[in-house]
Motif scaffolding. Structure first.
Motif, PDB file in Angstrom:
ATOM      1  N   GLY A  50       0.816  -1.200   0.000  1.00 55.58           N
ATOM      2  CA  GLY A  50       0.000   0.000   0.000  1.00 55.58           C
ATOM      3  C   GLY A  50       0.857   1.261   0.000  1.00 55.58           C
ATOM      4  O   GLY A  50       2.089   1.203   0.104  1.00 55.58           O
ATOM      5  N   VAL A  51       0.192   2.384  -0.094  1.00 61.08           N
ATOM      6  CA  VAL A  51       0.868   3.677  -0.176  1.00 61.08           C
ATOM      7  C   VAL A  51       1.808   3.890   1.011  1.00 61.08           C
ATOM      8  O   VAL A  51       2.962   4.294   0.850  1.00 61.08           O
ATOM      9  CB  VAL A  51      -0.175   4.822  -0.277  1.00 61.08           C
ATOM     10  CG1 VAL A  51       0.482   6.182  -0.130  1.00 61.08           C
ATOM     11  CG2 VAL A  51      -0.934   4.731  -1.585  1.00 61.08           C
ATOM     12  N   HIS A  66       1.773  -0.111   7.252  1.00 68.31           N
ATOM     13  CA  HIS A  66       0.657   0.633   7.834  1.00 68.31           C
ATOM     14  C   HIS A  66       0.509   0.228   9.300  1.00 68.31           C
ATOM     15  O   HIS A  66       0.485  -0.966   9.621  1.00 68.31           O
ATOM     16  CB  HIS A  66      -0.636   0.343   7.065  1.00 68.31           C
ATOM     17  CG  HIS A  66      -1.741   1.274   7.413  1.00 68.31           C
ATOM     18  ND1 HIS A  66      -2.429   1.206   8.608  1.00 68.31           N
ATOM     19  CD2 HIS A  66      -2.280   2.314   6.726  1.00 68.31           C
ATOM     20  CE1 HIS A  66      -3.344   2.155   8.644  1.00 68.31           C
ATOM     21  NE2 HIS A  66      -3.279   2.840   7.511  1.00 68.31           N
ATOM     22  N   SER A 118      -4.369   2.704  -2.146  1.00 67.47           N
ATOM     23  CA  SER A 118      -3.867   1.455  -1.561  1.00 67.47           C
ATOM     24  C   SER A 118      -4.770   0.249  -1.741  1.00 67.47           C
ATOM     25  O   SER A 118      -4.357  -0.869  -1.472  1.00 67.47           O
ATOM     26  CB  SER A 118      -3.651   1.655  -0.049  1.00 67.47           C
ATOM     27  OG  SER A 118      -2.589   2.536   0.196  1.00 67.47           O
TER      28      SER A 118
END
Length: 182
Positions: free
Chosen positions: A37-38, A49, A96
């Motif tokens: 993801g981002v 995250h 994401s």
């Protein structure tokens, strides 16, 4: 006062690439995500995250403390027999969410080659439905028979905070099934 408009990202802006594999010759389980993801990409860390359950699950599965520095966590995870990689090498995805990955843009990693060159691997664990779906679409049809016969394919619920439909305890129970290969 007029509001400033923000242009939607173009497909070129939404192109993302995964990390190199984090696997040693002794790994017995390879956990495959879809695409970081981002937040993970910004940190250059798998499962970066803070609300992703991956590292707490690895603490429960193999004793790798979730609060260790990233490099130490990855080394401890490898020492416990678990490697990390993603099914996709690159794709177009704004944001994401796996649901935003443009199917036509999916480029798979060379998973068959990696598994063939790591004879200790006994299971491929898929972190979420998109990883499993992309593997079946891009990798499984070209997986050498000898490799396919050697490794178990284990679809698991996503550890992403976006996957809130499955209770944490149920997810963890499924992930703990990986113990049989460690």
């Amino acid at each position: 006062m007029p509001r400033a408009s923000v242009a939607a990202p173009s497909n070129a802006d939404a192109r993302v690439e995964s990390f190199p594999p984090r696997v040693t010759r002794e790994c017995r389980v390879l956990v495959l995500g879809s695409m970081p993801g981002v937040r993970s990409l910004a940190l250059s860390q798998y499962y970066g995250h803070p609300h992703n359950l991956f590292w707490p699950f690895m603490q429960a599965l193999c004793g790798v403390a979730a609060d260790l520095p990233y490099a130490t966590r990855v080394a401890a995870l490898n020492a416990a027999g678990v490697g990390l990689w993603d099914v996709l090498k690159a794709c177009e995805r704004p944001g994401s969410l796996d649901s935003e990955i443009a199917a036509h843009s999916e480029e798979p990693n060379a998973i068959g080659e990696l598994v063939a060159s790591h004879p200790s691997l006994r299971a491929l664990a898929f972190n979420g439905g998109k990883a499993w779906q992309s593997f079946r679409r891009h990798v499984q049809p070209r997986l050498p028979d000898a490799v396919a016969a050697r490794v178990a394919l284990v679809p698991l619920p996503s550890t992403s905070p976006a996957n809130a439909s499955v209770p944490r305890g149920s997810k963890l129970e499924r992930w703990l099934a990986l113990r049989q290969w460690l």
